[in-house]
Design a protein around this motif. Sequence first.
Motif, PDB file in Angstrom:
ATOM      1  N   LEU A 193       0.829  -1.205   0.000  1.00 34.90           N
ATOM      2  CA  LEU A 193       0.000   0.000   0.000  1.00 34.90           C
ATOM      3  C   LEU A 193       0.861   1.252   0.000  1.00 34.90           C
ATOM      4  N   GLU A 194       1.952   1.226   0.737  1.00 29.99           N
ATOM      5  CA  GLU A 194       2.849   2.378   0.764  1.00 29.99           C
ATOM      6  C   GLU A 194       3.459   2.618  -0.608  1.00 29.99           C
ATOM      7  N   ALA A 197       0.867   4.476  -2.438  1.00 26.62           N
ATOM      8  CA  ALA A 197       0.763   5.835  -1.898  1.00 26.62           C
ATOM      9  C   ALA A 197       1.897   6.719  -2.392  1.00 26.62           C
ATOM     10  N   SER A 210     -11.208   3.486  -0.586  1.00 30.59           N
ATOM     11  CA  SER A 210     -10.658   2.249  -0.047  1.00 30.59           C
ATOM     12  C   SER A 210     -11.802   1.419   0.531  1.00 30.59           C
ATOM     13  N   PHE A 226      -5.800   2.297   4.061  1.00 33.00           N
ATOM     14  CA  PHE A 226      -5.043   3.187   3.182  1.00 33.00           C
ATOM     15  C   PHE A 226      -4.985   4.609   3.732  1.00 33.00           C
ATOM     16  N   THR A 236      -8.742  10.334   1.039  1.00 29.07           N
ATOM     17  CA  THR A 236      -9.229   8.956   1.004  1.00 29.07           C
ATOM     18  C   THR A 236     -10.596   8.845   1.665  1.00 29.07           C
ATOM     19  N   THR A 238     -12.846   5.982   3.212  1.00 29.75           N
ATOM     20  CA  THR A 238     -12.790   4.615   3.718  1.00 29.75           C
ATOM     21  C   THR A 238     -14.206   4.063   3.838  1.00 29.75           C
TER      22      THR A 238
END
Length: 405
Positions: A193-194, A197, A210, A226, A236, A238
């Motif tokens: 995920l990083e 990002a 997400s 995320f 983001t 969620t």
Amino acid sequence: MTTPAPALDTLSPRVAAMQPSATLAISGRAAALRREGRDVIALSAGEPDFPTPAPIVEAAHQALRDERFSYTPNPGIPELREAIAKKLQTENGLDVQAAQVVCSNGAKQSVAQAVLAICQPGDEVVIPAPYWVSYPEMARLAGATPVSVLATSEADYKLTPDQLADAITEQTRVLILNSPSNPTGAVYTPDELEGLAAVLREHPHVAIISDEIYEHVLFDADFASFAALDGMAERTCTVNGFSKAFAMTGWRLGYLAAPAWWSGAVAKIQSQLTSGPSSITQYASLAAFEMGPEVLEEMVGAFRQRRDAVLERLRAIDGVTCPTPEGAFYLFPDVSALYGRQTPDGAEIAGSVDFCTYLLEARDVALVPGEAFGNDAGVRISYATDLDTLMTACDRIEAGVVGLR
């Protein structure tokens, strides 16, 4: 010259461009065959085969006794929004306040309203494939263009940073991520995920949805939200809910948490569409936050046992390969090595639709073709049913494959 009026049965172009749900279509055909007396095993629906936990049911009974029959505030009752915000803070590391939470009639509505709130014609929505069937149609409904990026079985069905970088354009408005994934069960690690990002930090015009509805159905991986990554919270949305972890599919309660500018727009849309979700469901769902992790352990343990058993059977079938899913309750085997073969009746298996149609009509087992999920090489198998039924289904799948020539 005046433009002639459209015919009465003319549909909105956005609706006309949408495709019907393939999972519902397969389930409908399986149900029709059952009505004809056929012993069809349907592994097509994404629904836990466990009862809603007793404390939630009792909370619903109490809400009925307390006559909680009135409309609730549009984004949800304050107690539930506060409980959700606390959950996201403590479990997911998100800096979220109750005012940023909107409760809806299921996570599907939450995702759709998040897309509608920020997308317009000309925008692009990047969607890793295999994807949940509704994501592209939600983009089309908003007038945006879905951009599918194929994540292969060799990559465990996960989008790579390089693929994401190549897919983003000036028109990209949203990236939709789903981890754990429907239909593959893939789970992005915190490091993966990083990596995504890091790409998105170079493109500040791109927002992220997400979808974390399968968060608690997790086997072999660590879960990460995320929005908890550096610089991602302010862009983001969620999405989560109660349907999968707490076996509350028919109760219809999902939620999202997003920056105030985004969640406020979602609440505005919802106020004109459905208003708030069921009052009884909201009060009942408060009980979910009071239960310990042991409530989930039995269900997740059963899913793990089923996953391992079905995975072993599938991998023993010549021509079938399948990565190990780390979450959710789906397998997405690659069956493309079988394409080009013929059924006993002489029909060619040209793709996933042909393969699933053959298994349903000839072997009485219903799977969902991967074409519906943006990857025609595979098929989706839901193992949300008992182990004996799954083993019988595997017998039928194996016999079906052996019967090809």
